[in-house]
Design a protein around this motif. Structure first.
Motif, PDB file in Angstrom:
ATOM      1  N   THR A   1       0.850  -1.188   0.000  1.00 45.93           N
ATOM      2  CA  THR A   1       0.000   0.000   0.000  1.00 45.93           C
ATOM      3  C   THR A   1       0.884   1.234   0.000  1.00 45.93           C
ATOM      4  OG1 THR A   1      -0.096   0.056   2.413  1.00 45.93           O
ATOM      5  CG2 THR A   1      -1.816  -1.179   1.274  1.00 45.93           C
ATOM      6  N   TRP A   2       0.281   2.357  -0.328  1.00 48.33           N
ATOM      7  CA  TRP A   2       1.016   3.612  -0.430  1.00 48.33           C
ATOM      8  C   TRP A   2       0.090   4.740  -0.034  1.00 48.33           C
ATOM      9  CZ3 TRP A   2       5.950   4.608  -0.705  1.00 48.33           C
ATOM     10  CH2 TRP A   2       6.400   5.845  -1.110  1.00 48.33           C
ATOM     11  N   THR A   3       0.611   5.750   0.614  1.00 53.90           N
ATOM     12  CA  THR A   3      -0.218   6.863   1.073  1.00 53.90           C
ATOM     13  C   THR A   3      -0.299   7.952   0.008  1.00 53.90           C
ATOM     14  OG1 THR A   3       1.646   8.064   2.042  1.00 53.90           O
ATOM     15  CG2 THR A   3       0.517   6.451   3.444  1.00 53.90           C
ATOM     16  N   GLY A   4      -1.312   8.786   0.143  1.00 57.15           N
ATOM     17  CA  GLY A   4      -1.433   9.933  -0.747  1.00 57.15           C
ATOM     18  C   GLY A   4      -0.326  10.942  -0.507  1.00 57.15           C
TER      19      GLY A   4
ATOM     20  N   THR B   1       2.700   9.906  -2.515  1.00 58.94           N
ATOM     21  CA  THR B   1       2.502  10.240  -3.922  1.00 58.94           C
ATOM     22  C   THR B   1       2.758  11.722  -4.160  1.00 58.94           C
ATOM     23  OG1 THR B   1       0.866   8.484  -4.128  1.00 58.94           O
ATOM     24  CG2 THR B   1       0.844  10.180  -5.823  1.00 58.94           C
TER      25      THR B   1
ATOM     26  N   ASP C   1      -0.269  11.203 -11.258  1.00 60.49           N
ATOM     27  CA  ASP C   1      -0.280  10.662  -9.902  1.00 60.49           C
ATOM     28  C   ASP C   1      -0.095   9.146  -9.917  1.00 60.49           C
ATOM     29  OD1 ASP C   1      -0.406  12.982  -8.523  1.00 60.49           O
ATOM     30  OD2 ASP C   1      -2.490  12.768  -7.857  1.00 60.49           O
ATOM     31  N   ALA C   2      -0.659   8.476 -10.924  1.00 60.66           N
ATOM     32  CA  ALA C   2      -0.492   7.022 -11.023  1.00 60.66           C
ATOM     33  C   ALA C   2       0.974   6.661 -11.249  1.00 60.66           C
ATOM     34  CB  ALA C   2      -1.356   6.478 -12.151  1.00 60.66           C
TER      35      ALA C   2
ATOM     36  N   CYS D   1       3.454   8.322  -9.954  1.00 58.51           N
ATOM     37  CA  CYS D   1       4.202   8.713  -8.755  1.00 58.51           C
ATOM     38  C   CYS D   1       3.942   7.811  -7.555  1.00 58.51           C
ATOM     39  CB  CYS D   1       3.862  10.156  -8.387  1.00 58.51           C
ATOM     40  SG  CYS D   1       4.403  11.345  -9.601  1.00 58.51           S
ATOM     41  N   VAL D   2       3.124   6.783  -7.720  1.00 63.14           N
ATOM     42  CA  VAL D   2       2.825   5.888  -6.606  1.00 63.14           C
ATOM     43  C   VAL D   2       3.998   4.940  -6.397  1.00 63.14           C
ATOM     44  CG1 VAL D   2       1.319   4.027  -5.821  1.00 63.14           C
ATOM     45  CG2 VAL D   2       0.349   6.012  -6.957  1.00 63.14           C
TER      46      VAL D   2
END
Length: 173
Positions: A21-24, A27, A43-44, A46-47
């Motif tokens: 998982t990754w946080t906003g 990103t 943004d996709a 930069c995840v």
């Protein structure tokens, strides 16, 4: 959202594959470090973890992205109400007339008249066969004989737009 996120992570974990998982906030940090504008597409990219000091960078960007806009598929209502909510008129039970449905993308070849030429747009069907064609230049009536189907109306309008990766102002923290 957090409850849904953890349920999704648990459900995906049962498949036996690793789940990350990754946080906003992460990103956003990656996007700002790369000097990118805030769009869903960028943004996709930069995840995930990037080692900026180690030289990790996003080097390829899409030039164009597909934009899908929900346009609807018509109404199930069998009557058209007046301003007080009472039935004003009855609609036809069939939505398809002369092989066309409202929302179909068509090309019209108009041989004569004010709208003579070739036009591409979405149609609104009429039972008598004189359909209404909406183009960027305006709306006009066209006979079903002058139409050729390009794409069935699936409830979405598709277009493309260019994607500019570089931000106008680079923000640093």
């Amino acid at each position: 959202m957090n409850a849904t996120q953890w349920q999704l992570i648990e459900a995906l974990g049962t498949l036996g594959r690793p789940v990350h998982t990754w946080t906003g906030e992460g990103t956003k940090e990656n996007r700002n470090a790369m000097g990118l504008t805030k769009t869903h597409t960028l943004d996709a990219l930069c995840v995930g973890p990037l080692d900026h000091e180690g030289g990790d960078a996003i080097v390829r960007f899409p030039e164009q992205v597909l934009v899908a806009k929900a346009t609807g598929r018509g109404s199930y209502a069998r009557t058209t109400p007046d301003r007080y909510g009472f039935p004003r008129l009855r609609r036809a039970r069939t939505k398809q007339h002369f092989g066309y449905v409202t929302g179909d993308l068509v090309r019209a070849v108009m041989p004569i008249g004010m709208w003579a030429g070739t036009w591409t747009g979405r149609i609104s069907v009429r039972a008598r066969g004189q359909h209404s064609l909406t183009t960027p230049m305006g709306r006009f009536n066209v006979s079903h004989w002058n139409l050729r189907l390009l794409q069935r109306g699936d409830g979405y309008g598709y277009s493309t737009r260019s994607e500019s990766p570089q931000s106008t102002s680079r923000k640093t923290r």
